[in-house]
Write a protein that holds these residues in place. Structure first.
Motif, PDB file in Angstrom:
ATOM      1  N   GLU A 100       3.233  13.519 -21.053  1.00 24.59           N
ATOM      2  CA  GLU A 100       2.287  14.559 -20.636  1.00 24.59           C
ATOM      3  C   GLU A 100       1.724  15.319 -21.833  1.00 24.59           C
ATOM      4  O   GLU A 100       0.571  15.735 -21.835  1.00 24.59           O
ATOM      5  CB  GLU A 100       2.965  15.537 -19.680  1.00 24.59           C
ATOM      6  N   TYR A 104      -2.185  15.237 -22.771  1.00 24.86           N
ATOM      7  CA  TYR A 104      -2.563  16.548 -22.236  1.00 24.86           C
ATOM      8  C   TYR A 104      -4.070  16.775 -22.145  1.00 24.86           C
ATOM      9  O   TYR A 104      -4.606  17.116 -21.093  1.00 24.86           O
ATOM     10  CB  TYR A 104      -1.921  17.675 -23.053  1.00 24.86           C
ATOM     11  N   ARG A 105      -4.768  16.554 -23.265  1.00 24.39           N
ATOM     12  CA  ARG A 105      -6.188  16.905 -23.264  1.00 24.39           C
ATOM     13  C   ARG A 105      -6.988  16.015 -22.315  1.00 24.39           C
ATOM     14  O   ARG A 105      -7.846  16.495 -21.580  1.00 24.39           O
ATOM     15  CB  ARG A 105      -6.766  16.819 -24.675  1.00 24.39           C
ATOM     16  N   TRP A 107      -5.961  14.578 -19.695  1.00 23.96           N
ATOM     17  CA  TRP A 107      -5.594  15.007 -18.359  1.00 23.96           C
ATOM     18  C   TRP A 107      -6.413  16.217 -17.955  1.00 23.96           C
ATOM     19  O   TRP A 107      -6.949  16.290 -16.862  1.00 23.96           O
ATOM     20  CB  TRP A 107      -4.115  15.379 -18.393  1.00 23.96           C
ATOM     21  N   GLU A 108      -6.491  17.195 -18.868  1.00 20.40           N
ATOM     22  CA  GLU A 108      -7.228  18.427 -18.581  1.00 20.40           C
ATOM     23  C   GLU A 108      -8.717  18.152 -18.405  1.00 20.40           C
ATOM     24  O   GLU A 108      -9.367  18.766 -17.579  1.00 20.40           O
ATOM     25  CB  GLU A 108      -7.043  19.426 -19.726  1.00 20.40           C
ATOM     26  N   ARG A 153      -0.336  13.117 -30.149  1.00 22.42           N
ATOM     27  CA  ARG A 153      -1.137  13.965 -29.256  1.00 22.42           C
ATOM     28  C   ARG A 153      -2.545  14.153 -29.817  1.00 22.42           C
ATOM     29  O   ARG A 153      -3.534  14.084 -29.092  1.00 22.42           O
ATOM     30  CB  ARG A 153      -0.455  15.327 -29.066  1.00 22.42           C
TER      31      ARG A 153
ATOM     32  N   TYR B  38      -5.785  25.136 -12.029  1.00 17.12           N
ATOM     33  CA  TYR B  38      -4.431  24.663 -12.339  1.00 17.12           C
ATOM     34  C   TYR B  38      -3.510  24.743 -11.130  1.00 17.12           C
ATOM     35  O   TYR B  38      -2.465  25.388 -11.157  1.00 17.12           O
ATOM     36  CB  TYR B  38      -3.843  25.470 -13.499  1.00 17.12           C
ATOM     37  N   ARG B  40      -1.552  22.651  -9.773  1.00 13.98           N
ATOM     38  CA  ARG B  40      -0.203  22.117  -9.946  1.00 13.98           C
ATOM     39  C   ARG B  40       0.716  23.170 -10.553  1.00 13.98           C
ATOM     40  O   ARG B  40       1.855  23.355 -10.138  1.00 13.98           O
ATOM     41  CB  ARG B  40      -0.267  20.888 -10.870  1.00 13.98           C
ATOM     42  N   GLU B 133      -6.162  22.827 -27.898  1.00 12.43           N
ATOM     43  CA  GLU B 133      -6.503  21.735 -26.982  1.00 12.43           C
ATOM     44  C   GLU B 133      -7.698  22.084 -26.112  1.00 12.43           C
ATOM     45  O   GLU B 133      -8.088  21.311 -25.241  1.00 12.43           O
ATOM     46  CB  GLU B 133      -5.309  21.397 -26.084  1.00 12.43           C
ATOM     47  N   THR B 135      -7.713  24.626 -23.962  1.00  9.81           N
ATOM     48  CA  THR B 135      -7.255  25.242 -22.722  1.00  9.81           C
ATOM     49  C   THR B 135      -7.123  26.742 -22.943  1.00  9.81           C
ATOM     50  O   THR B 135      -6.605  27.167 -23.966  1.00  9.81           O
ATOM     51  CB  THR B 135      -5.857  24.701 -22.342  1.00  9.81           C
TER      52      THR B 135
END
Ligand code: ATP
Ligand code: MG
Lengths: 269, 258
Positions: A100, A104-105, A107-108, A153, B38, B40, B133, B135
């Motif tokens: 995960e 991560y990125r 997925w986002e 990552r 988000y 989840r 990232e 986020t």
């Protein structure tokens, strides 16, 4: 060609300490730029500025032609997605598994299917020699493994600009070599890279151009060959520690220590 | 350094903290209405906050109700009104004790958890990694936790209330020889509409306090691992104080308009 990253007279204070002063340099697209410098000289801070994690007091920072110094945080998220950073201590997400973390990125962003993300994550982990730990949690990994997952990552994000904060620190020679080759391979693929490192061997091997940071100032900006030939004392001092001032004498042997308190030699002694 | 200067510096610091806190609250709430949500993460938090706290708030409710029955009976006895003890229990539980005690327990269990989790993410650069990232850590961490607290704490409070009244009934049956039918009739009779409104507004506000104070404590962590401990303690202390203080003002507000 428009530079990928351009610092102009950047100055940064944190708290009441001046960390970086008058830093100017450019990184061209596809270039691999190595950042050298002693511990605490401001290398990590420099990378954080590129991502907009710190805002400079003065000067401008252009990323792909866009000045990020005045951008609100919300717009910065867009800019940051063009880049990926390998943090000095990996900074893996503790609550997520290796799989995960690496995906991560993607997925986002939600642009790829789960299988495609899985595939990419696995590929990047293979690059760093860790394709057998997909379901482990970060807490179960060794320091060197965490570091490599951090690199994976960054790779998986597919970013066209990669920032590495000491990617080879704490790795054994084989893995150091592996990371060096990885950087060369990405360079051949046209990825722009900024590599902060203490490891001169890797630095010379991968760099197109180098900068040397000494106490928050740029002491050198040029090619590896120019660095080797540079005669400036600050540069020489960093490159061959043998030229350190004479006060830097080896510690006495254990056997030499008698009942007498050891006197520390000073410059004037 | 002269003390007046110190005092001024401290005051300035407080103003700064209030300003930062308000900004965090505004950003967190703004996150509730703008995607991504988000889901989840929210589900995960609902589970942690809700299911995780269920047992302790039930115990809290049970013993509160039981002790209220004992004490209430003593108070009412001189007037020969012991059998109306359920009225006293349900009114004080629904209005005050249920919301406040549940909130304090949740601040201790959930709030400190949120604070220490975010704090350790802060000192290990995970918060910065989120930003790197692309986020928004406020949306990802604070908004989801706020949503979970706002949804879960009222539910937990209602459960606490029910168990407390049940605990009172146990004591009423076992020690006070009060008729069950009589107990439950008066227990429900006592609760008015504005008690219910008050009993639901309070947990919402307490939930907001717990989530925001804990997130703020976490995000503002400085100074490595030692800072994590400080933030955790602060989240508990300040959310408890704010819960008790706001309880007073909410009660006052309702009395003025009832
Ligand atoms: N949040 C902060 N507040 C105040 N000072 C800071 C902060 N972060 C870093 N510094 C200071 O900034 C200077 C540069 O730090 P930085 O982390 O960039 O060094 P570095 O070159 O990456 O060192 P190393 O090679 O050891 O990682 C250091 O002197 C450090 O003490
Ligand atoms: Mg560093």
């Amino acid at each position: 060609m428009e530079p990928m990253i351009a610092f102009t007279d950047v100055r940064l204070t944190l708290g009441d300490r001046l960390i970086l002063k008058d830093v100017s340099f450019e990184v061209q697209p596809g270039e691999t730029r190595v950042v050298l410098g002693g511990s605490g000289s401001g290398k990590t801070t420099l990378l954080r500025l590129v991502l907009g994690l710190y805002r400079p007091d003065r000067g401008s920072i252009l990323v792909a032609g866009q000045d990020i110094t005045g951008l609100p945080e919300r717009d910065l998220f867009q800019v940051r997605q063009q880049m990926a950073m390998v943090f000095q201590d990996a900074a893996l997400f503790d609550s997520l598994s290796v799989r995960e973390n690496v995906g991560y990125r993607l997925w986002e962003q939600g642009l790829l299917s789960d299988e495609e993300i899985e595939q990419k994550a696995l590929e990047s982990l293979k690059f760093v020699g860790l394709d057998d730990i997909l379901d482990k949690m970060p807490a179960e990994l060794s320091g060197g493994m965490r570091k490599r997952v951090g690199i994976a990552r960054a790779l998986a994000s597919g970013a066209k600009t990669l920032l590495y904060d000491e990617p080879t620190a704490g790795l054994d020679p084989i893995n150091t070599c592996l990371i060096g080759r990885l950087i060369l391979r990405l360079k051949a693929m046209g990825v722009t890279q900024v590599v902060v490192t203490h490891d001169l061997e890797t630095a010379y091997r991968v760099a197109d151009r180098m900068i040397l940071v000494v106490k928050g100032r740029l002491a050198f900006d040029g090619t590896p060959d120019e660095l080797r030939r540079c005669e400036r004392p600050e540069v020489r001092q960093f490159l061959d520690p043998g030229s350190l001032p004479s006060e830097w004498k080896p510690l006495p042997n254990r056997d030499d220590i008698t009942g007498e308190p050891v006197s520390v030699s000073r410059r004037d002694s | 350094m002269p003390t007046s200067f110190n005092l001024a510096a401290k005051l300035f610091n407080v103003v700064l903290i209030v300003q930062e806190f308000t900004l965090l609250c505004a950003q967190t709430v703004a996150g509730l209405v703008r995607p991504p949500w988000y889901l989840r993460e929210i589900m995960l938090q609902l589970d942690r906050i809700g299911v995780g706290s269920l047992f302790i708030v039930m115990l809290t409710g049970l013993f509160t109700g039981m002790v209220l029955a004992l004490q209430g009976a003593v108070q009412l006895e001189p007037y020969g009104a012991t059998m109306y003890v359920s009225r006293l229990i349900s009114e004080s539980v629904v209005r005050e004790l249920g919301p406040v005690l549940a909130a304090l327990m949740i601040a201790g269990r959930v709030g400190t958890g949120i604070a220490s989790e975010i704090a350790s993410m802060q000192v290990t650069e995970q918060i910065d990694a989120f930003r790197a990232e692309g986020t928004d850590p406020i949306k990802k961490l604070a908004t989801t936790r706020l949503a979970a607290c706002l949804l879960m704490i009222p539910v937990l409070t209602v459960i606490t209330n029910c168990i407390a009244i049940l605990g009172g009934w146990l004591v009423a049956r076992l020690y006070l020889a009060i008729d069950s039918y009589f107990y439950w009739t008066w227990a429900f009779e006592a609760i008015q509409m504005d008690d219910i409104v008050q009993g639901l507004v309070k947990p919402l506000i307490f939930g907001f306090i717990i989530a925001m104070v804990s997130c703020y404590a976490g995000f503002s962590t400085k100074g490595g691992t030692a800072g994590v401990g400080v933030s955790t303690t602060q989240s508990m202390v300040y959310s408890s104080i704010l819960i008790l203080a706001s309880d007073f003002f909410i009660t006052k507000f309702f009395m003025a308009f009832a």
